[in-house]
Design a protein around this motif. Structure first.
Motif, PDB file in Angstrom:
ATOM      1  N   THR A 257       0.860  -1.183   0.000  1.00  0.00           N
ATOM      2  CA  THR A 257       0.000   0.000   0.000  1.00  0.00           C
ATOM      3  C   THR A 257       0.892   1.227   0.000  1.00  0.00           C
ATOM      4  O   THR A 257       1.721   1.398   0.896  1.00  0.00           O
ATOM      5  CB  THR A 257      -0.919   0.030   1.232  1.00  0.00           C
ATOM      6  OG1 THR A 257      -1.724  -1.151   1.249  1.00  0.00           O
ATOM      7  CG2 THR A 257      -1.828   1.249   1.192  1.00  0.00           C
ATOM      8  N   ALA A 308      -1.807  -2.458 -10.650  1.00  0.00           N
ATOM      9  CA  ALA A 308      -2.068  -1.734  -9.404  1.00  0.00           C
ATOM     10  C   ALA A 308      -3.423  -1.045  -9.457  1.00  0.00           C
ATOM     11  O   ALA A 308      -3.910  -0.657 -10.524  1.00  0.00           O
ATOM     12  CB  ALA A 308      -0.968  -0.706  -9.149  1.00  0.00           C
ATOM     13  N   MET A 326      -2.269   3.830  -3.635  1.00  0.00           N
ATOM     14  CA  MET A 326      -2.058   2.727  -4.567  1.00  0.00           C
ATOM     15  C   MET A 326      -1.981   1.410  -3.804  1.00  0.00           C
ATOM     16  O   MET A 326      -1.266   1.303  -2.812  1.00  0.00           O
ATOM     17  CB  MET A 326      -0.761   2.940  -5.362  1.00  0.00           C
ATOM     18  CG  MET A 326      -0.369   1.768  -6.249  1.00  0.00           C
ATOM     19  SD  MET A 326       1.220   2.046  -7.100  1.00  0.00           S
ATOM     20  CE  MET A 326       0.715   3.257  -8.317  1.00  0.00           C
ATOM     21  N   LYS A 327      -2.729   0.413  -4.286  1.00  0.00           N
ATOM     22  CA  LYS A 327      -2.667  -0.933  -3.711  1.00  0.00           C
ATOM     23  C   LYS A 327      -2.181  -1.912  -4.773  1.00  0.00           C
ATOM     24  O   LYS A 327      -2.706  -1.931  -5.892  1.00  0.00           O
ATOM     25  CB  LYS A 327      -4.031  -1.364  -3.177  1.00  0.00           C
ATOM     26  CG  LYS A 327      -4.424  -0.681  -1.862  1.00  0.00           C
ATOM     27  CD  LYS A 327      -5.673  -1.307  -1.285  1.00  0.00           C
ATOM     28  CE  LYS A 327      -5.982  -0.721   0.087  1.00  0.00           C
ATOM     29  NZ  LYS A 327      -4.967  -1.106   1.092  1.00  0.00           N
ATOM     30  N   ILE A 328      -1.167  -2.695  -4.416  1.00  0.00           N
ATOM     31  CA  ILE A 328      -0.635  -3.722  -5.314  1.00  0.00           C
ATOM     32  C   ILE A 328      -0.781  -5.057  -4.600  1.00  0.00           C
ATOM     33  O   ILE A 328      -0.035  -5.366  -3.662  1.00  0.00           O
ATOM     34  CB  ILE A 328       0.837  -3.453  -5.657  1.00  0.00           C
ATOM     35  CG1 ILE A 328       0.995  -2.055  -6.269  1.00  0.00           C
ATOM     36  CG2 ILE A 328       1.378  -4.503  -6.620  1.00  0.00           C
ATOM     37  CD1 ILE A 328       2.430  -1.639  -6.505  1.00  0.00           C
ATOM     38  N   ASN A 333       1.215 -10.442  -8.961  1.00  0.00           N
ATOM     39  CA  ASN A 333       2.314  -9.531  -8.649  1.00  0.00           C
ATOM     40  C   ASN A 333       3.410 -10.181  -7.808  1.00  0.00           C
ATOM     41  O   ASN A 333       4.280  -9.488  -7.285  1.00  0.00           O
ATOM     42  CB  ASN A 333       1.773  -8.302  -7.910  1.00  0.00           C
ATOM     43  CG  ASN A 333       0.985  -7.381  -8.822  1.00  0.00           C
ATOM     44  OD1 ASN A 333       1.455  -7.012  -9.900  1.00  0.00           O
ATOM     45  ND2 ASN A 333      -0.212  -7.023  -8.404  1.00  0.00           N
TER      46      ASN A 333
END
Length: 565
Positions: A257, A308, A326-328, A333
């Motif tokens: 995050t 993302a 931003m959340k990955i 991933n």
């Protein structure tokens, strides 16, 4: 009788020969039976901090629970078959160690052609196993080389190639080879982590050498800091770099995050317009007026775009989207673990009171969900907090943002040169003497978009510049100007007054506040009056002239009277 004894002896000799060959054959078969057809190779990845990397600590081939270091997950290893090349080198050198060293040297920065087992990643314990590798083919024993083919970005020293020639025998604790043939082979490659490039390292930098801005060093709270003083509305490109911990978990609920919240004064738009080279247009107003808008925030690693989710949050005090989250997450991933994540985006300084002589820091926070609890990195003073390997649950990194942004201004007061009375209605433009664009002169002009966003540009003609008019108190307020040198140019004086000369001034930190309390006076003189000399002025000449005219008239009448007599 003699012939019978001779025949018996020959028969016994023949039987003995057969028995000897049989025994020899049986011994060979027994030896081959002790060598497994296939072996398993388990790699136990360990990382050591700089200065603590053990020297020539040998692998025994068996489990070594006291090997030391810290387990390193998400490191990639690949097994290659180098049998033919190794046998050829062995025939040349006649020495196994020399042949092995030659393979290590050759493949330290290269890869063999034949893959025996495709790349696998170490698990959360730093382990990965390659199963069912053949020990020989036909009458040749196999030779494998195990290479580290994916390393975490924080690692400065990649582990050395490991050459394994079958069959593998275990070593004792004295480093002597034993007669124990290994079916499950354990190896412990070592890595070094540099204190300047470690897991969780977070940096933030300004990429643009911004055109048409003034950069000056000012004392901020008694600390020498470099303040970037850009044009309001000028799009500035930032890059965030993060060494993703190799221990990061990527699944439906876990990952990274990233929050970039610059605070009041700096705005991070959701979209910007970019040219054919991928560079944003000059200002936010230009961008809003363009039809070529694309997503502002871009995340990549190794040249690949990251999957993302980006959300922009609105700050009503700035009238628009100002920061992003931003959340990955997700298994797609997973390869990002241990890699260097790069996030680029554009931001601009808004026309808000908060940015006037108050440098605005650009703050970024990154949180990673890891096998060792959360690892959080925030912007601020550079500090790394760690606990011993066995107890460490988190790494916290803080780093000061590079070049906080600020603008300033100046205040003047228009007054009558003689009476000191405030003059309303005087009109001025501002010329920036530090502009270096040959295509433009330096007259200041503020543009405004339909939704109220502002930018600052320079125009060639004073007739196109922003006009500042003195108010009822004679005040001229110049705000949101980059720090630097300017001229105040009067283009229209109040009715009955003559225009004054251009006045040089310098915008620096806190000059707006200082001149707000004590504005710099700009004097105008009235038209049609000569300056006073301090005496009777013109009136004494008028009196003398009238006296002379009267005397001449009296003298003329007297002369004429005498003539008549």
């Amino acid at each position: 009788m003699k012939n019978k004894l001779k025949a018996l002896f020959m028969s016994l000799l023949l039987v003995a020969s057969v028995l000897i060959l049989s025994l020899a054959s049986a011994k060979t078969v027994n030896a081959d039976e002790n060598i497994p057809e296939n072996v398993n190779i388990t790699v136990h990845k360990r990382v050591f901090k700089d200065g603590n990397l053990p020297g020539d600590k040998p692998n025994t081939g068996d489990l070594m629970p006291d090997f030391g270091g810290e387990a390193l997950p998400n490191v990639g290893f690949t097994v290659y078959d180098i049998t033919e090349e190794y046998i050829k080198k062995l025939a040349e050198t006649k020495d196994a160690q020399t042949a092995t060293d030659a393979m290590v040297n050759k493949y330290t920065d290269a890869k063999p052609a034949t893959v025996a087992a495709e790349q696998k990643l170490t698990d959360k314990n730093g382990d990965v196993t390659f199963e069912g590798l053949a020990t020989k083919v036909d009458d040749k024993f196999k030779t494998y080389i195990v290479l580290e083919t994916k390393s975490p970005s924080a690692i400065t020293t990649k582990s050395a190639p490991m050459v394994l020639t079958m069959p593998m025998y275990a070593y004792d604790d004295k480093g002597e080879v034993t007669s124990k043939v290994l079916e499950n082979i354990h190896v412990y490659p070592k890595n070094a982590e540099n204190e300047d490039s470690y897991e969780g390292k977070l940096t933030k930098e300004l990429l643009d050498d911004t055109v048409h801005h003034h950069t000056n060093a000012w004392g901020v709270n008694a600390i020498d800091d470099m303040i970037l003083s850009p044009r309001v509305g000028r799009l500035l490109q930032y890059k965030v770099t993060y060494n993703v911990p190799a221990t990061t978990i990527f699944d439906a609920d876990n990952g990274l995050t990233i929050v970039d919240d610059p605070g009041i004064g700096i705005v991070l738009p959701e979209k910007v317009a970019k040219d054919a080279n991928g560079k944003a247009v000059d200002t936010i107003v230009d961008s809003l007026n363009s039809n070529a808008q694309v997503a502002n925030v871009v995340a990549t690693y190794n040249g690949k775009t990251v999957d993302a989710e980006v959300k922009h949050h609105e700050d009503k005090q700035q009238g628009g989207n100002s920061y992003f989250e931003m959340k990955i997450t997700g298994e797609q991933n997973a390869d990002l673990a241990g890699e260097t994540l790069e996030i680029t985006y554009y931001a601009y300084l808004a026309k808000t009171e908060a940015s006037m002589d108050d440098p605005v820091d650009n703050k970024v926070t990154v949180t990673a969900d890891t096998t060792k609890d959360d690892q959080t990195s925030t912007e601020g003073e550079t500090t790394r907090v760690t606990t011993p390997f066995a107890l460490r649950a988190a790494i916290v990194l803080e780093k000061t943002a590079e070049k906080p942004l600020a603008v300033g201004g100046y205040n003047f007061q228009k007054i009558d040169a003689q009476s000191g009375k405030a003059l309303v209605g005087a009109k001025f433009v501002v010329f920036d003497t530090e502009t270096d664009n040959p295509k433009q002169s330096g007259y200041v002009k503020f543009n405004k978009s339909a939704n109220g966003r502002n930018d600052l540009k320079w125009v060639k003609d004073s007739s196109d510049a922003t006009v500042y008019t003195s108010d009822k108190n004679g005040r001229i307020k110049l705000d949101y100007l980059p720090y630097g040198d300017y001229k105040l140019v009067e283009i229209e004086a109040p009715t009955g007054y003559a225009k004054g000369e251009a006045l040089d001034f310098k915008v620096a930190k806190d000059t707006y506040q200082k001149t707000e309390n004590a504005p710099i006076e700009v004097k105008n003189a009235k038209k049609g009056l000569l300056p006073s000399t301090g005496g009777y002025g013109i009136y004494i000449f008028l009196v003398i002239g009238l006296a002379l005219m009267g005397g001449a008239y009296v003298w003329f009448r007297r002369v004429r009277k005498n003539d008549n007599v």
